[in-house]
Design a protein around this motif. Structure first.
Motif, PDB file in Angstrom:
ATOM      1  N   ASN A  95       0.695  -1.388   0.037  1.00  0.00           N
ATOM      2  CA  ASN A  95      -0.037  -0.051  -0.067  1.00  0.00           C
ATOM      3  C   ASN A  95       0.840   1.344  -0.066  1.00  0.00           C
ATOM      4  O   ASN A  95       0.598   2.283  -0.253  1.00  0.00           O
ATOM      5  CB  ASN A  95      -1.076   0.054   1.281  1.00  0.00           C
ATOM      6  N   ASP A  96       2.161   1.090   0.014  1.00  0.00           N
ATOM      7  CA  ASP A  96       3.077   2.200   0.409  1.00  0.00           C
ATOM      8  C   ASP A  96       3.723   2.694  -0.894  1.00  0.00           C
ATOM      9  O   ASP A  96       4.727   2.349  -1.124  1.00  0.00           O
ATOM     10  CB  ASP A  96       4.178   2.187   1.357  1.00  0.00           C
ATOM     11  N   ASP A  97       2.684   3.227  -1.798  1.00  0.00           N
ATOM     12  CA  ASP A  97       3.437   3.549  -3.083  1.00  0.00           C
ATOM     13  C   ASP A  97       4.218   4.665  -2.931  1.00  0.00           C
ATOM     14  O   ASP A  97       3.531   5.784  -2.362  1.00  0.00           O
ATOM     15  CB  ASP A  97       2.129   3.899  -4.160  1.00  0.00           C
ATOM     16  N   PRO A  98       5.477   4.585  -3.272  1.00  0.00           N
ATOM     17  CA  PRO A  98       6.323   5.883  -3.103  1.00  0.00           C
ATOM     18  C   PRO A  98       6.031   7.082  -3.693  1.00  0.00           C
ATOM     19  O   PRO A  98       6.098   8.135  -3.005  1.00  0.00           O
ATOM     20  CB  PRO A  98       7.712   5.324  -3.852  1.00  0.00           C
ATOM     21  N   VAL A  99       5.270   7.211  -4.704  1.00  0.00           N
ATOM     22  CA  VAL A  99       4.595   8.326  -5.535  1.00  0.00           C
ATOM     23  C   VAL A  99       3.169   8.676  -5.234  1.00  0.00           C
ATOM     24  O   VAL A  99       2.534   9.447  -5.818  1.00  0.00           O
ATOM     25  CB  VAL A  99       5.163   8.576  -6.845  1.00  0.00           C
ATOM     26  N   LEU A 100       2.744   8.012  -4.138  1.00  0.00           N
ATOM     27  CA  LEU A 100       1.379   8.083  -3.658  1.00  0.00           C
ATOM     28  C   LEU A 100       0.255   7.889  -4.947  1.00  0.00           C
ATOM     29  O   LEU A 100      -0.486   8.490  -5.008  1.00  0.00           O
ATOM     30  CB  LEU A 100       1.157   9.616  -3.125  1.00  0.00           C
ATOM     31  N   ALA A 101       0.718   6.824  -5.770  1.00  0.00           N
ATOM     32  CA  ALA A 101      -0.188   6.566  -6.844  1.00  0.00           C
ATOM     33  C   ALA A 101      -0.455   7.595  -7.831  1.00  0.00           C
ATOM     34  O   ALA A 101      -1.119   7.462  -9.058  1.00  0.00           O
ATOM     35  CB  ALA A 101      -1.408   6.038  -6.405  1.00  0.00           C
ATOM     36  N   HIS A 102       0.623   8.657  -7.978  1.00  0.00           N
ATOM     37  CA  HIS A 102       0.407   9.597  -9.077  1.00  0.00           C
ATOM     38  C   HIS A 102       1.476   9.032  -9.964  1.00  0.00           C
ATOM     39  O   HIS A 102       2.159   8.213  -9.978  1.00  0.00           O
ATOM     40  CB  HIS A 102       1.189  10.935  -8.352  1.00  0.00           C
ATOM     41  N   ASN A 103       1.209   9.761 -11.226  1.00  0.00           N
ATOM     42  CA  ASN A 103       1.943   9.561 -12.407  1.00  0.00           C
ATOM     43  C   ASN A 103       3.531  10.007 -12.252  1.00  0.00           C
ATOM     44  O   ASN A 103       3.760  10.998 -11.664  1.00  0.00           O
ATOM     45  CB  ASN A 103       1.500  10.253 -13.759  1.00  0.00           C
ATOM     46  N   PRO A 104       4.284   9.019 -12.237  1.00  0.00           N
ATOM     47  CA  PRO A 104       5.771   9.153 -11.740  1.00  0.00           C
ATOM     48  C   PRO A 104       6.505  10.071 -12.948  1.00  0.00           C
ATOM     49  O   PRO A 104       7.253  10.922 -12.271  1.00  0.00           O
ATOM     50  CB  PRO A 104       6.432   7.707 -11.931  1.00  0.00           C
ATOM     51  N   ARG A 105       5.870  10.224 -14.095  1.00  0.00           N
ATOM     52  CA  ARG A 105       6.273  11.405 -14.701  1.00  0.00           C
ATOM     53  C   ARG A 105       6.222  13.017 -14.246  1.00  0.00           C
ATOM     54  O   ARG A 105       6.859  13.795 -14.286  1.00  0.00           O
ATOM     55  CB  ARG A 105       6.001  11.185 -16.324  1.00  0.00           C
TER      56      ARG A 105
END
Length: 213
Positions: free
Chosen positions: A79-89
């Motif tokens: 659940n701990d997506d490093p970019v908070l589920a945002h588009n990494p670009r």
């Protein structure tokens, strides 16, 4: 009592299996098509790649092809997506805009500014200027197209360097959402030095936005 314990264990196994399956579908669906093309066949058309990516029957094979079998999809850190589920670009452009904030600030011609904003977005443009004091690059870039390319390059490299400190699962989840060939795959030493402070600013920005939702 034994029957109840066995039923509970059985339910727990089914729950974990279902959860892992859901995570697998989520992960495969988010992977950039160029990642599949590079491993399968670069000549495959986008519609064909999309059909393969959305096939529930093929998803486990595709995930193993790109991820390998060493990543535990049922792990607690999922659940701990490093970019908070945002588009990494998006995160990369925000970081890159800080890196080149001095050049961004000096680009004032209406024509040049419109080109830059069209390529990196108004958010990244404003974000870089807001964090001018944290800029890294000292050499000015006056061409807006060249500046946008460098913002994207250095931003992706910083993101990749920052992800090197994350778990294997977190790193893979983010990198696979990016196309093949970005600087995130091979950051330089200068990006490793600057990545922490820049991504701290980026994640603070994204985290504040997530908290408002």
């Amino acid at each position: 009592m034994r029957h109840n314990r066995d039923a509970h264990v059985g339910f727990d196994v089914i729950h974990r299996t279902t959860l892992a399956s859901d995570r697998l579908r989520e992960l495969v669906a988010s992977i950039h098509a160029s990642r599949f093309a590079a491993r399968l066949d670069p000549l495959l058309s986008p519609p064909t790649l999309l059909r393969l990516q959305q096939s529930s029957r093929l998803q486990p094979r595709l995930a193993e092809l790109l991820i390998g079998s060493e990543v535990d999809l049922s792990g607690a850190g999922w659940n701990d997506d490093p970019v908070l589920a945002h588009n990494p670009r998006r995160a990369a452009l925000l970081a890159g805009s800080i890196w080149h904030a001095r050049s961004v600030l000096k680009l004032v011609s209406k024509h040049d500014l419109s080109i830059l904003v069209e390529m990196i977005g108004a958010e990244a443009h404003a974000f870089g200027i807001r964090h001018l004091s944290s800029a890294v690059a000292t050499t000015s870039i006056v061409d807006p197209e060249q500046l946008s390319r460098q913002i994207e390059h250095d931003g992706h490299a910083c993101l990749g360097a920052w992800l090197n400190e994350a778990s294997a699962l977190d790193r893979i989840r983010v990198l696979l959402r990016l196309p093949v060939g970005t600087a995130a795959d091979n950051p330089a030493a200068e990006h490793r030095r600057a990545a922490g402070p820049l991504l701290s600013l980026v994640m603070g920005h994204l985290g504040t936005e997530a908290a408002r939702v």
